[in-house]
Enzyme design. Structure first.
Site, PDB file in Angstrom:
ATOM      1  N   TYR A   1      43.667  21.048 -37.200  1.00 60.20           N
ATOM      2  CA  TYR A   1      44.559  20.145 -37.995  1.00 60.20           C
ATOM      3  C   TYR A   1      43.801  19.449 -39.080  1.00 60.20           C
ATOM      4  CZ  TYR A   1      45.469  20.172 -33.267  1.00 60.20           C
ATOM      5  OH  TYR A   1      45.750  20.940 -31.779  1.00 60.20           O
TER       6      TYR A   1
ATOM      7  N   HIS B   1      40.699  28.150 -30.445  1.00 63.36           N
ATOM      8  CA  HIS B   1      42.229  27.302 -30.385  1.00 63.36           C
ATOM      9  C   HIS B   1      42.943  27.981 -29.797  1.00 63.36           C
ATOM     10  CE1 HIS B   1      43.573  24.353 -32.741  1.00 63.36           C
ATOM     11  NE2 HIS B   1      44.640  24.532 -32.230  1.00 63.36           N
TER      12      HIS B   1
END
Ligand code: A2P
Length: 273
Positions: free
Chosen positions: A53, A112
């Site tokens: 992110y 992830h």
């Protein structure tokens, strides 16, 4: 106590606040620092970020600087980039995340995704096993109080479970009314893996759904509140994300009950977005 302070227990006993503040797609800097600080000041105790992110530094700063809330009252999650599939790469990336967050430990560290985003579906079984060994080490050293995965399907989970010392404690997947990934959720339940629901509002796309809206009006709640409550009543952990103060408060104000009949109705909805 509101639902923002309530917790689930992970398989290793770690308590995890039932609603997380999601930070996907919020740019680093004040755009992240402001909403995370606002969320923490308004009762949220769980913040979810990821190295991918690009906003770990601002999340960490908000956690460190929030007044009146101690570090050990806040649950911080971050994630290993999906592209990294080696033992050494995982250890190195963890240190990069910790340096960006500038925290002593994280509460939850997740892989992830089972494959690099540009190669979705690729068989990375060996890589995931190697990464998991690094995760077990990070966990054993107390650098991450809990470890888990994200976007893993049943077969991806089996690869880890069949090879590991410590089972994943969490699987964070996309889950919202009309997209409930039943097979994965059932498998996780059987294996004491808590499912976290990202995009519980279908990244905003469900907010105009007429069926959910009609129900929301009957409860005197917003569509967002119905969708978040729906996740909680499945005993899963929602990660709503907003950059707007009133919405951040609204998304945490979900101490109400959807009736069993209405849950069954929501379960039956398919094309919701
Ligand atoms: P914004 O950040 O501008 O408030 P999800 O959590 O499923 O990823 O959805 C996030 C999207 O939904 C964002 O675009 C966010 O917009 C929007 N959103 C979040 N909470 C609400 C809410 N309570 N009402 C309306 N839109 C919301």
């Amino acid at each position: 106590m509101t639902i923002l302070q309530e917790t689930y227990a992970l398989a290793n006993g770690t308590r995890i606040p039932k609603i997380a503040f999601g930070t996907w797609q919020i740019p680093d800097g004040d755009e992240t620092f402001g909403p995370v600080t606002f969320a923490l000041a308004n009762g949220y105790r769980h913040v979810d970020t990821a190295r991918a992110y690009g906003n770990e530094a601002s999340v960490g700063r908000a956690v460190r600087e929030i007044e009146g809330v101690a570090r050990d009252e806040i649950f911080v999650t971050t994630k290993l980039p999906a592209e990294i599939k080696t033992y050494d790469g995982a250890l190195e990336s963890f240190e990069t995340s910790m340096a960006a967050l500038d925290l002593e430990h994280v509460d939850l560290y997740l892989i992830h995704a089972p494959w690099p985003w540009k190669e979705m579906g690729k068989d990375c079984a060996e890589g995931n096993k190697a990464v998991w060994r690094a995760f077990e080490q990070i966990h054993a050293l107390g650098r991450a109080r809990a470890i888990g995965v994200s976007n893993f399907g049943v077969n991806d989970l089996k690869v880890i479970i069949d090879d590991c010392q410590v089972k994943p404690m969490v699987n964070q997947i996309k889950f919202y009314v009309g997209n409930t990934q039943k097979e994965t959720v059932d498998f996780c339940r059987l294996n004491s893996i808590l499912v976290e629901a990202y995009s519980p509002l279908a990244t905003g796309k469900i907010l105009n759904n007429a069926n959910v809206r009609t129900m929301a009006e009957r409860y005197g709640k917003s569509v967002a509140q119905i969708c978040i409550r729906y996740v909680l009543q499945h005993d899963l952990l929602p990660l709503p994300k907003s950059t707007h103060g009133p919405r951040i408060i609204e998304n945490g104000d979900v101490d109400f009950e959807i009736s069993q009949a209405d849950m069954t109705y929501l379960d039956s909805l398919t094309d919701t977005v």
